[in-house]
Each structure stands twice: as structure tokens, then as C-alpha cells.
Design a protein around this motif. Structure first.
Motif, PDB file in Angstrom:
ATOM      1  N   LEU A 151      33.831   0.121  31.349  1.00 57.11           N
ATOM      2  CA  LEU A 151      34.531   1.331  30.952  1.00 57.11           C
ATOM      3  C   LEU A 151      33.596   2.527  31.097  1.00 57.11           C
ATOM      4  N   PRO A 152      34.071   3.613  31.690  1.00 58.34           N
ATOM      5  CA  PRO A 152      33.204   4.750  31.993  1.00 58.34           C
ATOM      6  C   PRO A 152      32.834   5.578  30.775  1.00 58.34           C
ATOM      7  N   PHE A 153      33.457   5.329  29.635  1.00 58.15           N
ATOM      8  CA  PHE A 153      33.165   6.159  28.464  1.00 58.15           C
ATOM      9  C   PHE A 153      32.247   5.452  27.489  1.00 58.15           C
ATOM     10  N   ASN A 154      31.545   4.422  27.935  1.00 59.44           N
ATOM     11  CA  ASN A 154      30.577   3.730  27.081  1.00 59.44           C
ATOM     12  C   ASN A 154      29.270   4.477  27.056  1.00 59.44           C
TER      13      ASN A 154
ATOM     14  N   ILE B 190      36.180  15.848  42.472  1.00 59.20           N
ATOM     15  CA  ILE B 190      35.722  14.462  42.591  1.00 59.20           C
ATOM     16  C   ILE B 190      35.311  14.013  41.198  1.00 59.20           C
ATOM     17  N   ALA B 191      36.036  13.038  40.657  1.00 53.11           N
ATOM     18  CA  ALA B 191      35.792  12.555  39.299  1.00 53.11           C
ATOM     19  C   ALA B 191      34.539  11.689  39.275  1.00 53.11           C
ATOM     20  N   GLU B 192      33.644  12.001  38.346  1.00 53.45           N
ATOM     21  CA  GLU B 192      32.444  11.197  38.150  1.00 53.45           C
ATOM     22  C   GLU B 192      32.509  10.448  36.825  1.00 53.45           C
ATOM     23  N   GLU B 193      33.133  11.057  35.820  1.00 55.65           N
ATOM     24  CA  GLU B 193      33.311  10.422  34.513  1.00 55.65           C
ATOM     25  C   GLU B 193      34.713  10.727  34.014  1.00 55.65           C
TER      26      GLU B 193
ATOM     27  N   MET C  51      40.049  19.137  30.910  1.00 55.85           N
ATOM     28  CA  MET C  51      40.860  18.306  30.039  1.00 55.85           C
ATOM     29  C   MET C  51      42.311  18.668  30.310  1.00 55.85           C
ATOM     30  N   GLY C  52      43.107  17.652  30.638  1.00 57.31           N
ATOM     31  CA  GLY C  52      44.507  17.904  30.938  1.00 57.31           C
ATOM     32  C   GLY C  52      45.275  16.609  31.057  1.00 57.31           C
TER      33      GLY C  52
ATOM     34  N   LEU D 211      37.806  14.851  32.085  1.00 60.51           N
ATOM     35  CA  LEU D 211      37.206  14.519  33.371  1.00 60.51           C
ATOM     36  C   LEU D 211      35.989  15.393  33.587  1.00 60.51           C
ATOM     37  N   SER D 212      34.908  14.787  34.022  1.00 57.49           N
ATOM     38  CA  SER D 212      33.780  15.584  34.501  1.00 57.49           C
ATOM     39  C   SER D 212      33.484  15.133  35.922  1.00 57.49           C
ATOM     40  N   GLY D 213      33.120  16.080  36.751  1.00 56.19           N
ATOM     41  CA  GLY D 213      32.880  15.766  38.148  1.00 56.19           C
ATOM     42  C   GLY D 213      32.365  16.980  38.879  1.00 56.19           C
TER      43      GLY D 213
END
Length: 152
Positions: free
Chosen positions: A149-152, A97-100, A7-8, A74-76
Motif C-alpha cells: 500500500l502506497p500510504f504506509n 504523473i501520480a507518485e503517491e 485532493m479531489g 495525490l502527490s506527483g
């Protein structure tokens, strides 16, 4: 298992390009500053900086909604980018590498942070996702159609 959660805030506006077959896939590169919880004795750094890359739908999300100062979660995964330079020296580096991806603060908090000299404020003409309403559903800004949207 290779999993990282950060988180940043973005340290600069993302760089977007298109590649892959027929130059159709979006690729977003950005840098994330992650505050340290505790400062070690003799260490002057208060944050760590990570180079991040997102592909496809995630990169399109980055292009549309993120800019310098945006606080994200970010999670990845961590990926090695080791190579040998022209002088024959081995260079070691990693990237995330960002996945979410999802916003880590509300639109109002971002605006307040911007007013205090840092953070994120949506540029003119660019919609910003609104905060979740009391029923827990996300409000999608006007003019945004059919967004995955990736946060659904």
C-alpha cells in the motif's frame, strides 16, 4: 523542483491497461476533479479537472481500490504532453504523473457521501480498505494478501 499535491474526487472509473516489456506493467489513467477554494469574479467553474496517470504498483492500487467518486490525495509531478496535430497546429496539454496516492476520507464518509447521491461505495466483491483503528494501524480487508500500500 516539479511537485504537485492535489485532493479531489475521481470523475470516472479509471482506465487500466498493461504495457512495457512483456505487457507486465500496469498503467492507470483517471481524471481528478479538484474543488477551488475561492471562486473568482466572473468565473463559473467551481473545480479544476486534471488528467492523471499512475504506473506499476500505484496503478495496481488504482485498479483495485479506486472508482468514480473516490476522494484521494495525490502527490506527483506535472508533465507536458505537447504535440503537433495532423493540421500542423501545436496542441498544449499537461498530465499529472501520480507518485503517491492515499484515501482522503474514511470508508464511512465515502458510504455516507454515496447515500447522498455522489461519492464512492465499494462494488460487490471488491474489498475496501478500512479506516485506521485507534492504535493508528490500518486494517487490511479480508482477502488482500501481500499488498504494497502506497500510504504506509
Amino acid at each position: 523542483m516539479n511537485k504537485v499535491i492535489l485532493m479531489g474526487r475521481l470523475t470516472r472509473d479509471p482506465e487500466i491497461r498493461y504495457g512495457g516489456q512483456d505487457n507486465q506493467m500496469a498503467i492507470a489513467r483517471f481524471s481528478l476533479a479538484v474543488d477551488r477554494r475561492f471562486k473568482r469574479a466572473g468565473d463559473s467553474a467551481d473545480a479544476d479537472f486534471f488528467n492523471c496517470t499512475a504506473f506499476g504498483k500505484q496503478a495496481e492500487f488504482v485498479e483495485r481500490y479506486l472508482k468514480q467518486g473516490t476522494k484521494i490525495l495525490l502527490s506527483g509531478r506535472v508533465q507536458n504532453d505537447n504535440y503537433t496535430n495532423k493540421e500542423g497546429q501545436k496542441v498544449y496539454s499537461v498530465q499529472i504523473i501520480a507518485e503517491e496516492l492515499e484515501f482522503a476520507e474514511s470508508k464511512n464518509a465515502s458510504a455516507n457521501n454515496q447515500n447522498m447521491g455522489g461519492g464512492y461505495a465499494a462494488p460487490a466483491g471488491r474489498p475496501s480498505p478500512a479506516a485506521a483503528v485507534g492504535d493508528g494501524f490500518m486494517n487490511i480487508p479480508d482477502g488482500v494478501d501481500d499488498v504494497d500500500l502506497p500510504f504506509n
